[in-house]
Motif scaffolding. Structure first.
Motif, PDB file in Angstrom:
ATOM      1  N   THR A   1     113.429  26.341  70.768  1.00  0.00           N
ATOM      2  CA  THR A   1     114.464  27.373  70.806  1.00  0.00           C
ATOM      3  C   THR A   1     113.810  28.701  70.464  1.00  0.00           C
ATOM      4  O   THR A   1     113.115  28.809  69.456  1.00  0.00           O
ATOM      5  CB  THR A   1     115.580  27.095  69.785  1.00  0.00           C
ATOM      6  OG1 THR A   1     116.153  25.815  70.037  1.00  0.00           O
ATOM      7  CG2 THR A   1     116.662  28.157  69.868  1.00  0.00           C
TER       8      THR A   1
ATOM      9  N   ASN B   1     120.512  22.996  60.810  1.00  0.00           N
ATOM     10  CA  ASN B   1     121.054  22.418  62.042  1.00  0.00           C
ATOM     11  C   ASN B   1     120.061  21.518  62.762  1.00  0.00           C
ATOM     12  O   ASN B   1     120.210  21.249  63.958  1.00  0.00           O
ATOM     13  CB  ASN B   1     121.545  23.532  62.964  1.00  0.00           C
ATOM     14  CG  ASN B   1     122.906  24.044  62.558  1.00  0.00           C
ATOM     15  OD1 ASN B   1     123.927  23.518  62.988  1.00  0.00           O
ATOM     16  ND2 ASN B   1     122.924  25.067  61.699  1.00  0.00           N
TER      17      ASN B   1
ATOM     18  N   SER C   1     119.081  33.987  73.211  1.00  0.00           N
ATOM     19  CA  SER C   1     118.391  32.727  72.928  1.00  0.00           C
ATOM     20  C   SER C   1     117.966  32.045  74.221  1.00  0.00           C
ATOM     21  O   SER C   1     118.597  32.209  75.271  1.00  0.00           O
ATOM     22  CB  SER C   1     119.290  31.781  72.117  1.00  0.00           C
ATOM     23  OG  SER C   1     120.420  31.397  72.867  1.00  0.00           O
TER      24      SER C   1
ATOM     25  N   HIS D   1     124.483  33.027  65.666  1.00  0.00           N
ATOM     26  CA  HIS D   1     125.656  33.288  64.828  1.00  0.00           C
ATOM     27  C   HIS D   1     125.248  33.988  63.531  1.00  0.00           C
ATOM     28  O   HIS D   1     125.933  34.921  63.070  1.00  0.00           O
ATOM     29  CB  HIS D   1     126.380  31.983  64.518  1.00  0.00           C
ATOM     30  CG  HIS D   1     127.540  32.143  63.580  1.00  0.00           C
ATOM     31  ND1 HIS D   1     128.743  32.695  63.982  1.00  0.00           N
ATOM     32  CD2 HIS D   1     127.672  31.852  62.247  1.00  0.00           C
ATOM     33  CE1 HIS D   1     129.570  32.735  62.945  1.00  0.00           C
ATOM     34  NE2 HIS D   1     128.954  32.232  61.893  1.00  0.00           N
TER      35      HIS D   1
ATOM     36  N   GLU E   1     119.760  23.421  71.571  1.00  0.00           N
ATOM     37  CA  GLU E   1     120.922  24.254  71.910  1.00  0.00           C
ATOM     38  C   GLU E   1     121.760  24.540  70.669  1.00  0.00           C
ATOM     39  O   GLU E   1     122.191  25.673  70.441  1.00  0.00           O
ATOM     40  CB  GLU E   1     121.778  23.547  72.970  1.00  0.00           C
ATOM     41  CG  GLU E   1     121.134  23.428  74.339  1.00  0.00           C
ATOM     42  CD  GLU E   1     121.199  24.713  75.140  1.00  0.00           C
ATOM     43  OE1 GLU E   1     121.728  25.726  74.622  1.00  0.00           O
ATOM     44  OE2 GLU E   1     120.705  24.712  76.282  1.00  0.00           O
ATOM     45  N   ARG E   2     122.002  23.502  69.864  1.00  0.00           N
ATOM     46  CA  ARG E   2     122.810  23.676  68.649  1.00  0.00           C
ATOM     47  C   ARG E   2     122.122  24.636  67.676  1.00  0.00           C
ATOM     48  O   ARG E   2     122.759  25.501  67.068  1.00  0.00           O
ATOM     49  CB  ARG E   2     123.036  22.322  67.985  1.00  0.00           C
ATOM     50  CG  ARG E   2     123.924  22.389  66.737  1.00  0.00           C
ATOM     51  CD  ARG E   2     124.117  21.027  66.102  1.00  0.00           C
ATOM     52  NE  ARG E   2     122.875  20.480  65.570  1.00  0.00           N
ATOM     53  CZ  ARG E   2     122.205  19.474  66.127  1.00  0.00           C
ATOM     54  NH1 ARG E   2     122.648  18.894  67.215  1.00  0.00           N
ATOM     55  NH2 ARG E   2     121.084  19.042  65.570  1.00  0.00           N
ATOM     56  N   ILE E   3     120.829  24.486  67.531  1.00  0.00           N
ATOM     57  CA  ILE E   3     120.056  25.346  66.641  1.00  0.00           C
ATOM     58  C   ILE E   3     120.129  26.802  67.103  1.00  0.00           C
ATOM     59  O   ILE E   3     120.311  27.724  66.297  1.00  0.00           O
ATOM     60  CB  ILE E   3     118.588  24.869  66.586  1.00  0.00           C
ATOM     61  CG1 ILE E   3     118.507  23.511  65.877  1.00  0.00           C
ATOM     62  CG2 ILE E   3     117.699  25.893  65.895  1.00  0.00           C
ATOM     63  CD1 ILE E   3     117.221  22.768  66.144  1.00  0.00           C
TER      64      ILE E   3
ATOM     65  N   LYS F   1     122.490  28.300  68.787  1.00  0.00           N
ATOM     66  CA  LYS F   1     123.820  28.858  68.512  1.00  0.00           C
ATOM     67  C   LYS F   1     123.942  29.241  67.036  1.00  0.00           C
ATOM     68  O   LYS F   1     124.512  30.289  66.702  1.00  0.00           O
ATOM     69  CB  LYS F   1     124.896  27.848  68.898  1.00  0.00           C
ATOM     70  CG  LYS F   1     125.031  27.639  70.400  1.00  0.00           C
ATOM     71  CD  LYS F   1     126.081  26.587  70.726  1.00  0.00           C
ATOM     72  CE  LYS F   1     126.181  26.364  72.232  1.00  0.00           C
ATOM     73  NZ  LYS F   1     127.163  25.287  72.570  1.00  0.00           N
ATOM     74  N   ALA F   2     123.410  28.402  66.155  1.00  0.00           N
ATOM     75  CA  ALA F   2     123.483  28.689  64.724  1.00  0.00           C
ATOM     76  C   ALA F   2     122.664  29.937  64.373  1.00  0.00           C
ATOM     77  O   ALA F   2     123.086  30.774  63.555  1.00  0.00           O
ATOM     78  CB  ALA F   2     122.984  27.490  63.922  1.00  0.00           C
TER      79      ALA F   2
ATOM     80  N   ALA G   1     119.577  18.933  73.234  1.00  0.00           N
ATOM     81  CA  ALA G   1     120.869  19.113  72.562  1.00  0.00           C
ATOM     82  C   ALA G   1     120.676  19.720  71.176  1.00  0.00           C
ATOM     83  O   ALA G   1     121.416  20.634  70.766  1.00  0.00           O
ATOM     84  CB  ALA G   1     121.595  17.779  72.468  1.00  0.00           C
ATOM     85  N   ASP G   2     119.694  19.221  70.438  1.00  0.00           N
ATOM     86  CA  ASP G   2     119.393  19.792  69.119  1.00  0.00           C
ATOM     87  C   ASP G   2     118.992  21.255  69.254  1.00  0.00           C
ATOM     88  O   ASP G   2     119.431  22.112  68.468  1.00  0.00           O
ATOM     89  CB  ASP G   2     118.262  19.017  68.447  1.00  0.00           C
ATOM     90  CG  ASP G   2     118.706  17.671  67.901  1.00  0.00           C
ATOM     91  OD1 ASP G   2     119.924  17.383  67.940  1.00  0.00           O
ATOM     92  OD2 ASP G   2     117.830  16.901  67.443  1.00  0.00           O
TER      93      ASP G   2
END
Length: 312
Positions: A174, A252, A296, A285, A277-279, A281-282, A274-275
């Motif tokens: 990421t 995350n 990102s 944010h 992508e979640r990271i 977004k965090a 998937a991990d």
């Protein structure tokens, strides 16, 4: 060949503990260079898109054409003429190897147009000349992986000795670029010239651990080794909210988080898309909570390097 269009990928340099000796390529973003033959000798820059008018159009002062001029001089070619169009698809001073991608796309495109007299690896010293002009140091941790793909180790600069190591296929990166700029030259100037023996020993252990973890797919070892005790503590002060964003990434599921190149971009490694992508977004944010916009990118490790998009 009358025309060629080449994409060269962005990169993550240093990779936490490997200052100036580690780097890997990502799938996106990246720069695109177009070269078109012209009858009169000489290299000219026809247009640059995406730089907001900040980059010089003098061929002797732009990273995309400086490397081409060095290659032509090495090959003793004096009658070649071409116009160049550069598409900048990442911010300047982003920490994602912006100047390196331009240099690599330019030298690969020209080499291909000339019938590939040099191998990709033989092109590396020429690509490094673009870094010397743009960043003040001919380092290879961005141009190397952008040119050769994969995860690259620079064992030595004198003589130049580089090699790729294998990484887990499931490994994802990421990249988050906050809307601030860090000048690479400035980021190098704040570094100390000497480090303590204690920190040197710690860093060497992390370098060895990261290589071993990547080559064996040991994610726990990768995570334990993604620690930079020398460069990150100094450069982190140049990145607003660095500690908060890093903690958000780790909370995350990031294996590790650090500065990409000279910054301000930050990167993480993760076990899956998937991990990752979640990271991302965090991290975005957390930047947004401080009033900082960011972009990102999620990518596997790009093993291919530059791609020829079109030629005729």
């Amino acid at each position: 060949m009358e025309y060629i269009k080449v994409f060269a990928p962005a990169t993550v340099a240093n990779v936490a503990c490997g200052f100036d000796i580690f780097g890997f390529a990502v799938d996106h973003p990246g720069d695109v260079v177009e070269i078109r033959r012209k009858p009169e000798p000489g290299i000219t820059i026809e247009a640059i898109y995406g730089d907001e008018g900040r980059l010089p159009t003098d061929p002797n002062r732009n990273a995309v054409t400086v490397v081409m001029l060095h290659l032509l001089a090495h090959l003793n070619i004096t009658d070649f003429g071409a116009s160049v169009v550069l598409h900048k698809n990442m911010a300047l001073g982003s920490g994602m190897g912006s100047s390196a991608a331009s240099s690599v796309a330019g030298v690969v495109a020209l080499n291909e147009m000339l019938g590939s007299p040099l191998t990709r690896k033989e092109l590396l010293p020429f690509a490094m000349q673009g870094e010397l002009m743009a960043a003040g140091a001919a380092h290879a941790d961005n141009v190397g992986p952008s040119l050769l793909g994969g995860f690259l180790v620079i064992r030595s600069y004198n003589p130049l000795d580089v090699f790729n190591i294998s990484v887990p296929r499931e490994l994802y990166c990421t990249l988050v670029h906050p809307d601030v700029e860090v000048n690479t030259k400035d980021a190098r100037l704040i570094l100390r010239n000497e480090v303590s023996l204690k920190n040197a020993i710690t860093q060497m252990g992390n370098v060895a651990g990261l290589i071993s973890g990547l080559m064996t797919g040991d994610y726990n070892l990768i995570s334990r080794s993604m620690v930079d005790v020398i460069i990150e503590p100094v450069r982190a002060i140049l990145i607003p909210e660095f500690n908060e964003v890093k903690q958000a990434a780790l909370d995350n599921g990031a294996l590790g988080c650090s500065i990409s190149g000279a910054g301000p971009s930050m990167f993480t490694l993760a076990r899956s898309a998937a991990d990752a992508e979640r990271i991302g977004k965090a991290m975005k944010h957390t930047f947004a909570s401080a009033g900082i916009s960011s972009t990102s990118y999620v990518s596997g490790i790009n093993m291919e390097g530059p791609r020829i998009l079109d030629k005729y």
